[in-house]
Motif scaffolding. Structure first.
Motif, PDB file in Angstrom:
ATOM      1  N   SER A  78       0.837  -1.196   0.000  1.00 15.42           N
ATOM      2  CA  SER A  78       0.000   0.000   0.000  1.00 15.42           C
ATOM      3  C   SER A  78       0.875   1.251   0.000  1.00 15.42           C
ATOM      4  O   SER A  78       0.562   2.231  -0.657  1.00 15.42           O
ATOM      5  CB  SER A  78      -0.914   0.002   1.213  1.00 15.42           C
ATOM      6  N   VAL A  79       2.018   1.206   0.712  1.00 19.54           N
ATOM      7  CA  VAL A  79       2.924   2.352   0.729  1.00 19.54           C
ATOM      8  C   VAL A  79       4.121   1.986  -0.150  1.00 19.54           C
ATOM      9  O   VAL A  79       4.909   1.104   0.182  1.00 19.54           O
ATOM     10  CB  VAL A  79       3.408   2.680   2.154  1.00 19.54           C
ATOM     11  N   ALA A  80       4.230   2.659  -1.350  1.00 20.47           N
ATOM     12  CA  ALA A  80       5.238   2.253  -2.328  1.00 20.47           C
ATOM     13  C   ALA A  80       6.567   2.944  -2.085  1.00 20.47           C
ATOM     14  O   ALA A  80       7.620   2.328  -2.209  1.00 20.47           O
ATOM     15  CB  ALA A  80       4.751   2.545  -3.740  1.00 20.47           C
ATOM     16  N   ASN A  81       6.529   4.198  -1.712  1.00 20.52           N
ATOM     17  CA  ASN A  81       7.759   4.979  -1.701  1.00 20.52           C
ATOM     18  C   ASN A  81       7.584   6.201  -0.808  1.00 20.52           C
ATOM     19  O   ASN A  81       6.531   6.822  -0.804  1.00 20.52           O
ATOM     20  CB  ASN A  81       8.074   5.394  -3.149  1.00 20.52           C
ATOM     21  N   ILE A  82       8.617   6.527  -0.072  1.00 14.15           N
ATOM     22  CA  ILE A  82       8.595   7.745   0.745  1.00 14.15           C
ATOM     23  C   ILE A  82       9.903   8.490   0.475  1.00 14.15           C
ATOM     24  O   ILE A  82      10.986   7.903   0.586  1.00 14.15           O
ATOM     25  CB  ILE A  82       8.491   7.422   2.247  1.00 14.15           C
ATOM     26  N   LYS A  83       9.788   9.739   0.041  1.00 12.99           N
ATOM     27  CA  LYS A  83      11.026  10.513  -0.191  1.00 12.99           C
ATOM     28  C   LYS A  83      10.761  11.967   0.207  1.00 12.99           C
ATOM     29  O   LYS A  83       9.611  12.366   0.393  1.00 12.99           O
ATOM     30  CB  LYS A  83      11.445  10.414  -1.668  1.00 12.99           C
ATOM     31  N   GLU A  84      11.846  12.716   0.323  1.00 11.44           N
ATOM     32  CA  GLU A  84      11.695  14.131   0.681  1.00 11.44           C
ATOM     33  C   GLU A  84      12.078  14.987  -0.505  1.00 11.44           C
ATOM     34  O   GLU A  84      13.057  14.720  -1.193  1.00 11.44           O
ATOM     35  CB  GLU A  84      12.578  14.457   1.897  1.00 11.44           C
ATOM     36  N   GLN A  85      11.232  15.982  -0.775  1.00  9.52           N
ATOM     37  CA  GLN A  85      11.484  16.877  -1.908  1.00  9.52           C
ATOM     38  C   GLN A  85      11.188  18.281  -1.460  1.00  9.52           C
ATOM     39  O   GLN A  85      10.067  18.579  -1.041  1.00  9.52           O
ATOM     40  CB  GLN A  85      10.565  16.494  -3.084  1.00  9.52           C
ATOM     41  N   GLN A  86      12.195  19.128  -1.538  1.00  9.13           N
ATOM     42  CA  GLN A  86      12.056  20.552  -1.174  1.00  9.13           C
ATOM     43  C   GLN A  86      11.351  20.727   0.171  1.00  9.13           C
ATOM     44  O   GLN A  86      10.408  21.489   0.316  1.00  9.13           O
ATOM     45  CB  GLN A  86      11.283  21.307  -2.257  1.00  9.13           C
ATOM     46  N   GLY A  87      11.809  19.949   1.135  1.00  9.59           N
ATOM     47  CA  GLY A  87      11.294  20.119   2.494  1.00  9.59           C
ATOM     48  C   GLY A  87       9.941  19.475   2.740  1.00  9.59           C
ATOM     49  O   GLY A  87       9.411  19.549   3.851  1.00  9.59           O
ATOM     50  N   LYS A  88       9.369  18.859   1.707  1.00  3.97           N
ATOM     51  CA  LYS A  88       8.088  18.161   1.906  1.00  3.97           C
ATOM     52  C   LYS A  88       8.312  16.662   1.740  1.00  3.97           C
ATOM     53  O   LYS A  88       9.175  16.234   0.966  1.00  3.97           O
ATOM     54  CB  LYS A  88       7.056  18.645   0.878  1.00  3.97           C
ATOM     55  N   ILE A  89       7.510  15.925   2.475  1.00  2.00           N
ATOM     56  CA  ILE A  89       7.636  14.474   2.377  1.00  2.00           C
ATOM     57  C   ILE A  89       6.600  13.960   1.388  1.00  2.00           C
ATOM     58  O   ILE A  89       5.401  14.267   1.508  1.00  2.00           O
ATOM     59  CB  ILE A  89       7.430  13.811   3.761  1.00  2.00           C
ATOM     60  N   VAL A  90       7.081  13.218   0.390  1.00  2.32           N
ATOM     61  CA  VAL A  90       6.174  12.678  -0.620  1.00  2.32           C
ATOM     62  C   VAL A  90       5.985  11.181  -0.354  1.00  2.32           C
ATOM     63  O   VAL A  90       6.949  10.414  -0.350  1.00  2.32           O
ATOM     64  CB  VAL A  90       6.741  12.887  -2.045  1.00  2.32           C
ATOM     65  N   ILE A  91       4.743  10.811  -0.075  1.00  2.00           N
ATOM     66  CA  ILE A  91       4.442   9.401   0.171  1.00  2.00           C
ATOM     67  C   ILE A  91       3.614   8.880  -0.996  1.00  2.00           C
ATOM     68  O   ILE A  91       2.515   9.383  -1.248  1.00  2.00           O
ATOM     69  CB  ILE A  91       3.665   9.224   1.496  1.00  2.00           C
ATOM     70  N   ALA A  92       4.151   7.889  -1.712  1.00  2.00           N
ATOM     71  CA  ALA A  92       3.406   7.330  -2.845  1.00  2.00           C
ATOM     72  C   ALA A  92       2.697   6.057  -2.390  1.00  2.00           C
ATOM     73  O   ALA A  92       3.327   5.142  -1.870  1.00  2.00           O
ATOM     74  CB  ALA A  92       4.358   7.041  -3.983  1.00  2.00           C
ATOM     75  N   LEU A  93       1.380   6.030  -2.597  1.00  2.00           N
ATOM     76  CA  LEU A  93       0.598   4.814  -2.288  1.00  2.00           C
ATOM     77  C   LEU A  93       0.325   4.084  -3.586  1.00  2.00           C
ATOM     78  O   LEU A  93       0.320   4.692  -4.656  1.00  2.00           O
ATOM     79  CB  LEU A  93      -0.721   5.196  -1.621  1.00  2.00           C
ATOM     80  N   GLU A  94       0.100   2.773  -3.475  1.00  2.00           N
ATOM     81  CA  GLU A  94      -0.193   2.038  -4.705  1.00  2.00           C
ATOM     82  C   GLU A  94      -1.072   0.823  -4.424  1.00  2.00           C
ATOM     83  O   GLU A  94      -1.193   0.364  -3.290  1.00  2.00           O
ATOM     84  CB  GLU A  94       1.097   1.585  -5.388  1.00  2.00           C
ATOM     85  N   GLY A  95      -1.678   0.340  -5.501  1.00  2.00           N
ATOM     86  CA  GLY A  95      -2.449  -0.906  -5.430  1.00  2.00           C
ATOM     87  C   GLY A  95      -3.805  -0.727  -4.756  1.00  2.00           C
ATOM     88  O   GLY A  95      -4.422   0.326  -4.823  1.00  2.00           O
ATOM     89  N   GLU A  96      -4.259  -1.784  -4.124  1.00  2.00           N
ATOM     90  CA  GLU A  96      -5.583  -1.805  -3.519  1.00  2.00           C
ATOM     91  C   GLU A  96      -5.469  -1.503  -2.026  1.00  2.00           C
ATOM     92  O   GLU A  96      -4.725  -2.188  -1.317  1.00  2.00           O
ATOM     93  CB  GLU A  96      -6.218  -3.186  -3.722  1.00  2.00           C
ATOM     94  N   ILE A  97      -6.188  -0.504  -1.586  1.00  2.00           N
ATOM     95  CA  ILE A  97      -6.142  -0.161  -0.160  1.00  2.00           C
ATOM     96  C   ILE A  97      -7.509  -0.463   0.450  1.00  2.00           C
ATOM     97  O   ILE A  97      -8.525   0.118   0.067  1.00  2.00           O
ATOM     98  CB  ILE A  97      -5.768   1.322   0.041  1.00  2.00           C
TER      99      ILE A  97
END
Lengths: 111, 595
Positions: free
Chosen positions: A2-21
């Motif tokens: 469900s949680v594919a990727n977590i990274k930081e970009q320009q001081g914000k945290i980007v959380i990518a979700l995927e698939g069926e939740i």
């Protein structure tokens, strides 16, 4: 997953979700949001790869939004897949969340 | 005259002596007391200064003084057979008369030298019960000062009679002692057996489960147990400890106690067995092990979850066939410390689940062994009545038919008929063609969120077959998912257990889903949607269902039979597809053109 990727970009945290939740993994989403909010940074939730989300997934997003607001952080949704958008609309939450077309647009947006 | 007087005195004495011994035998079953009294009576009767009574030890090699009367106590003195006067009397199995002790080479002077007692004459008689020598009794110095008369004399004659009477009394006392010891062991075994019985669950005819344990001896190496958990689930186990007798019984007691304790908190049979296994491996002497089946049964749904550690596969007896569960996939408890056990899940669907120890199938009739087939026939025969009665009938048939038990015997059965009736009725409900449309498929799955993803593809295919548009199909999946999650959370309390069935019917203008659970009746008022402006987690699911489905209603079921939710979605009322019309017209045109 469900949680594919977590990274930081320009001081914000980007959380990518995927698939069926659903009820099985909505707890993971909730945990990812609340854990990252502890850093007191804005969150961008990428929903482009979400193929199914139900009320329990939506509830996790809502809880993240409430915590973010309380600590004066932003929680925005980006690249929302049509399926996820439909569910947000059904829940009448499409106006409650800030929704951006992609991460770049979200980073450019100024509250 | 003198002779006659002596005769009459000795006869009276002998009678008195016999009476005294009889009394002492009745009053005391103790060997030591009998020995003391016998010697005292002999000394009194023969009017001697001293005397002693020796008994042969178990090996028959040594004579040990068990009683002595006179100025010197020699109790405990041991003399080898063949040595001394006493030893000679026993070795030669005959009376010994010594008129002048100090002139006899067999006389053992040391005692006299140490004590100052002066032994003058000795009379010694072996003691015999039938052919068996048990010891000897000797008397020293007549009070009259005369030596004992010879081997044919009255003293000798009287002593031999008395010695044999005493021997009989002592032998009786010994038998009595043995009986007493056996009685003590028997009492202890009875106590152990009573404690073991107390480890078995109390009979409760309200529960759909029942067991019988019949040890081949006083104590059993088998056990069974069951108890109801707060939510109505029944935890059960049946085990068989290797070996028989007290050590098996103690390991049985330990295993049964551990199960009772752990089974109340651990709701996973495989994990429970692995903890039990580790515990038994750590603390049990080598070479002992336990085969065991442990499980959980839900009377409301008929669902059974169990794990098997090296035990005979339990059976499930359905009205029309017998199902033998898979062979155990793990060794018995107590052999390998870190073992993985596997849970198996099955719905009893009204059948009879039977776990048993090999003592049942190994019932013998001559060379014939009962076996699983024989057990099956007996279960078929005993198909009627309350469960306990049925099990008792099975055993009674074996007993009365001349079958012989070879081992501890234990049987534990779960009767799913009550739940099964509900299941069959439900199955009929699910399969029954509704007034319109037809039954596409049915699914049955545990109330575990991890099963949701299996439901969606099947429902998606069915919705496609019902000609719904893509966005409608996605909505339908959401609504069905929400309804199922509601059952998991509200009806089953989020325990990830319990059974849910989904039946999907095609309607002429849409689709109908029937969702069934077996939980207590849901108060439908509780799952009304929340106002949408109340933005907080939860409460959305019911709103989604209402927004997506055209109809959502609970169909009343009898109390205690769960809930049945019917969901109907109709295809979007769209105008006739323009493309269809166009192609139809085109075809018409073509055919016209062909003309």
């Amino acid at each position: 997953m469900s949680v594919a990727n977590i990274k930081e970009q320009q001081g914000k945290i980007v959380i990518a979700l995927e698939g069926e939740i659903d009820l099985e993994n909505a707890g993971e989403v909730r945990k990812a949001l609340l854990t990252n909010l502890k850093q007191k940074k804005d969150l961008l939730i990428d929903l482009s790869a979400v193929t199914y989300i139900d009320s329990s997934g939506i509830a996790s997003l809502v809880e993240g939004l409430q915590v973010a607001r309380k600590q004066k952080n932003e929680l925005s949704l980006v690249a929302v897949s049509p399926r996820a958008l439909r569910v947000l609309e059904l829940a009448r939450l499409d106006k409650v969340f800030a929704i951006h077309t992609d991460v770049a647009a979200a980073l450019a947006a100024r509250p | 005259m003198t002779d006659t007087q002596t005769d009459s005195r000795s006869e009276t004495g002998a009678l008195n002596f016999a009476a005294t011994l009889a009394r002492s035998f009745a009053a005391s079953l103790n060997v030591d007391a009998t020995v003391g009294q016998a010697l005292a009576s002999i000394i009194q009767l023969l009017e001697t200064e001293a005397g002693s009574l020796f008994l042969l030890d178990e090996a028959g090699q040594m004579l040990v003084c068990r009683a002595s009367v006179g100025p010197v106590k020699i109790d405990g003195l041991a003399v080898p057979v063949g040595q001394g006067i006493v030893g000679r009397a026993v070795a030669e199995d005959q009376l010994v008369v010594v008129e002048n002790a100090y002139e006899d080479k067999n006389f053992f002077k040391a005692a006299d030298e140490r004590t100052g007692f002066v032994t003058r004459s000795i009379l010694c008689a072996p003691m015999r019960v039938g052919d068996k020598l048990i010891g000897a009794v000797q008397v020293l110095n007549k009070r009259s000062g005369h030596p004992f008369d010879g081997l044919a004399g009255k003293d000798a004659n009287m002593l031999q009679v008395m010695a044999n009477a005493a021997a009989l009394a002592i032998s009786n006392a010994r038998l009595a002692d043995q009986l007493l010891e056996q009685e003590r062991i028997k009492r202890e075994l009875e106590l152990a057996s009573e404690i073991q019985r107390s480890l078995l669950p109390p009979e409760d005819d309200d529960l759909p489960i029942c067991g019988i344990n019949r040890p081949i001896r006083e104590v059993s190496g088998d056990f069974y147990d069951y108890f109801e958990l707060p939510d109505g689930t029944i935890a059960f186990a049946l085990g068989d400890v290797s070996g028989k007798g007290m050590n098996a019984a103690l390991l049985m007691a330990k295993t049964a106690s551990l199960f009772r304790c752990l089974g109340k908190t651990i709701r996973d049979p495989a994990r429970l067995l692995s903890i039990l296994n580790r515990e038994i491996c750590e603390t049990t002497s080598r070479g002992m092990f336990v085969t065991m089946v442990a499980g959980l049964y839900e009377p409301s749904t008929g669902m059974l979850r169990y794990a098997n550690a090296g035990h005979l596969p339990p059976l499930i007896k359905f009205p029309d066939h017998l199902y033998e569960t898979v062979a155990p996939d793990a060794p018995p408890l107590g052999i390998i410390r870190d073992m993985h056990f596997v849970d198996h899940e099955i719905n009893l669907k009204g059948g009879l689940f039977v776990a048993f120890s090999d003592g049942l199938t190994e019932f013998r009739y001559g060379d014939e062994e009962l076996g699983v087939d024989g057990l099956n026939l007996l279960l078929e025969y005993a198909h009627d009545g309350p469960l306990r009665q049925r099990l008792e009938l099975v055993l009674a048939e074996l007993d009365q038919g001349g079958w012989e038990a070879k081992d501890d015997l234990t049987i534990l059965a779960i009767d799913d008929r009550a739940a099964g009736k509900a299941w069959q009725r439900e199955h009929a409900t699910l399969m029954a063609t509704p007034t319109e449309g037809d039954f596409l498929f049915g699914l049955s799955f545990p109330a575990d969120p991890s099963r949701l993803k299996f439901m969606r593809p099947a429902l998606e295919a069915a919705a496609r077959a019902c000609q719904f548009a893509d966005d409608e199909i996605q909505d339908l999946l959401l609504a069905a998912g929400e309804a199922i999650e509601n059952i998991m959370i509200h009806a089953y309390g989020g325990q990830a257990k319990g059974e849910i069935t989904l039946a999907v019917h095609r309607l002429p203008d849409g689709i109908m889903l029937r969702l069934r659970d077996f939980a207590p009746r849901v108060d439908t008022g509780k799952i009304e949607p929340r106002p949408l402006d109340e933005v907080r987690p939860g409460g959305l699911g019911t709103h989604f269902i209402r927004a997506i489905m055209d109809d959502a209603s609970f169909i009343p079921l009898p109390d205690g039979e769960g809930n049945l939710l019917e969901l109907v979605k109709r295809r979007r009322a769209a105008p006739e597809s323009p493309s269809d019309t166009a192609s139809a017209m085109a075809g018409e045109t073509d055919s016209k053109g062909g003309n």
